[in-house]
Write an enzyme that holds these catalytic residues in place. Structure first.
Site, mmCIF file in Angstrom:
data_model
loop_
_atom_site.group_PDB
_atom_site.id
_atom_site.type_symbol
_atom_site.label_atom_id
_atom_site.label_comp_id
_atom_site.label_asym_id
_atom_site.label_seq_id
_atom_site.Cartn_x
_atom_site.Cartn_y
_atom_site.Cartn_z
ATOM 1 C CG HIS A 144 33.191 68.771 -23.548
ATOM 2 N ND1 HIS A 144 32.782 68.346 -22.303
ATOM 3 C CD2 HIS A 144 33.554 70.066 -23.382
ATOM 4 C CE1 HIS A 144 32.913 69.325 -21.430
ATOM 5 N NE2 HIS A 144 33.385 70.402 -22.066
ATOM 6 C CG HIS A 195 32.060 75.141 -23.751
ATOM 7 N ND1 HIS A 195 31.117 75.218 -22.747
ATOM 8 C CD2 HIS A 195 32.913 74.155 -23.383
ATOM 9 C CE1 HIS A 195 31.411 74.321 -21.803
ATOM 10 N NE2 HIS A 195 32.495 73.672 -22.167
ATOM 11 C CG ASP A 202 30.095 80.267 -24.563
ATOM 12 O OD1 ASP A 202 30.142 79.047 -24.822
ATOM 13 O OD2 ASP A 202 29.928 80.689 -23.413
ATOM 14 N N GLY A 240 30.650 75.491 -15.553
ATOM 15 C CA GLY A 240 31.043 76.515 -14.582
ATOM 16 C C GLY A 240 31.986 75.955 -13.534
ATOM 17 C CG HIS A 259 31.636 70.878 -17.657
ATOM 18 N ND1 HIS A 259 30.559 71.090 -18.471
ATOM 19 C CD2 HIS A 259 32.730 71.303 -18.346
ATOM 20 C CE1 HIS A 259 30.973 71.620 -19.615
ATOM 21 N NE2 HIS A 259 32.285 71.763 -19.574
ATOM 22 C CD GLU A 305 37.685 71.327 -16.806
ATOM 23 O OE1 GLU A 305 36.527 71.668 -16.492
ATOM 24 O OE2 GLU A 305 38.356 71.918 -17.682
ATOM 25 C CG HIS A 324 36.790 68.101 -18.578
ATOM 26 N ND1 HIS A 324 37.785 68.460 -19.455
ATOM 27 C CD2 HIS A 324 35.844 69.073 -18.675
ATOM 28 C CE1 HIS A 324 37.457 69.606 -20.039
ATOM 29 N NE2 HIS A 324 36.274 69.983 -19.590
ATOM 30 C CG ASP A 340 36.654 72.428 -22.861
ATOM 31 O OD1 ASP A 340 35.419 72.531 -22.832
ATOM 32 O OD2 ASP A 340 37.363 72.469 -21.833
ATOM 33 C CG ASP A 341 36.222 76.708 -23.881
ATOM 34 O OD1 ASP A 341 35.080 77.105 -24.159
ATOM 35 O OD2 ASP A 341 36.502 76.104 -22.825
HETATM 36 ZN ZN LIG Z 1 33.695 72.244 -21.148
#
Ligand SMILES: [Zn+2]
Length: 353
Positions: free
Chosen positions: A15, A17, A19, A184, A214, A217, A238, A295-296
């Site tokens: 998991h 992203h 971006d 989102g 997702h 979360e 999550h 994740d990010d």
């Molecule tokens: Zn995510």
């Protein structure tokens, strides 16, 4: 990062992203090259503005993407380079297999309504975005010896994009794409039931495209329930709030549902409140099927070691548990059986099991 990793063995990440995993240097490079204004002109300043050190609200978190996505979206070279550099990044972290996800529509500037990030209309379609990401990932695989697959994201507030997302999954299934995701704002009530998403996920089932969602979360367990019952999710992104519905949690435990846990992310987004027991502790104690993920990492200023370190130092996770959860991650990957077996063999060998 100079200190040695907490778990210095091959890892699987499911998991993350694309971006949310861009090098600040690359953002600055394309901002300058394309004449797109950025809130800073050095790596340090940019990291301070885009990155987080303490929990923020969802709107504050989403604002981060608005700062830097215009520098990357709509640019062929930038998109391919971001994908290539992502693989390099994961190689350095000791990840041997990764599934990376993104919304093709959020990187396009043509045949996408509305055009994201206030871009002028151009000629880069979601279809070509997927083509370019695949190229970058495949070149990265060859150069950095990491196995990479990708997941295409639907966005909860954009159900009209979802039918194309599943078609792109089908079209590019032999060029890294293995699954569909729904990302989102999951607090949009009943967004899992929007016909665009439901139809896309039904088509995914029909076409043998794997499915993750997702859910749970920040949203209630009902979002997880809908992900499973309506969208036929095989994994949950999550899933922490599943625990608030004991019947649902027991059912998912029995069915060996995989939870894609992102510990450091859950702290910074406020999905987990410090001072309460983290869902991942319960998952560990119940021998649930879960993985640890970044994740990010651009926004959370992290590497995968940040997540392993957090659960080791704050929640007493052991080396044994790290090996167990990575084997579970490999088992719950969206690889075909023969490739899954190869990955499992690789882990067993490294873990001397
Ligand atoms: Zn995510």
């Amino acid at each position: 990062m100079s200190q040695s990793p907490v778990f210095d063995k091959p890892k699987v990440e499911l998991h993350v992203h694309l971006d949310g995993a861009i090098k600040p240097e690359t953002i600055l490079f394309y901002g300058k090259k394309r004449g797109i204004p950025l809130p800073a002109d050095t790596v340090e300043e940019l990291q301070n503005i885009i990155g987080m050190d303490h929990p923020l609200s969802l709107p504050e978190f989403l604002k981060k993407f608005e700062y830097y996505m215009p520098a990357i979206a709509g640019d062929r070279e930038a998109i391919k380079r971001v994908a290539y550099e992502f693989v390099e990044m994961k190689a350095k972290e000791g990840v041997v297999y990764v599934e990376v996800r993104y919304s093709p529509h959020l990187l396009a500037n043509s045949k996408v309504k509305p055009i994201p990030w206030n871009q002028a209309e151009g000629d880069l379609t979601p279809d070509e975005v997927v083509f370019l990401v695949n190229q970058g990932l495949q070149e990265g695989e060859r150069d950095f010896h990491v196995k990479v697959r990708s997941i295409l994201c639907c966005m909860r507030h954009m159900p009209n994009w979802s039918p194309e997302v599943v078609e792109l999954c089908k079209k590019y299934r032999h060029q890294t794409v293995v699954a569909i995701d729904l990302a989102g704002d999951e607090t949009i009530v009943d967004s899992s039931l929007l016909p665009g998403h439901v139809e896309a996920y039904n088509e995914a089932v029909k076409s043998g495209i794997h499915r993750t969602v997702h859910a749970g979360e920040v949203g209630p367990p009902s979002v997880v329930q809908q992900a499973v019952d309506v969208l036929h999710a095989e994994r949950i992104g999550h899933g922490y709030h599943t625990l608030e519905d004991p019947a649902l949690y027991s059912k998912l435990l029995r069915e060996n549902m995989h939870f894609e846990v992102c510990p450091w992310s859950s702290y910074l987004t406020g999905a987990w409140k410090q001072g309460t027991e983290h869902a991942v502790v319960r998952f560990k104690n119940d021998k649930a099927n879960y993985s640890l993920n970044t994740d990010d990492p651009l926004i959370f200023k992290s590497t995968i070691d940040t997540d392993y370190r957090m659960v080791k130092t704050q929640m007493n996770f052991t080396e044994e548990e790290f090996m167990r959860l990575n084997i579970n991650a490999a088992n719950s990957s969206f690889l075909p059986d023969n490739e899954k077996k190869e990955l499992l063999d690789q882990l067993h060998k490294a873990y001397q099991k």
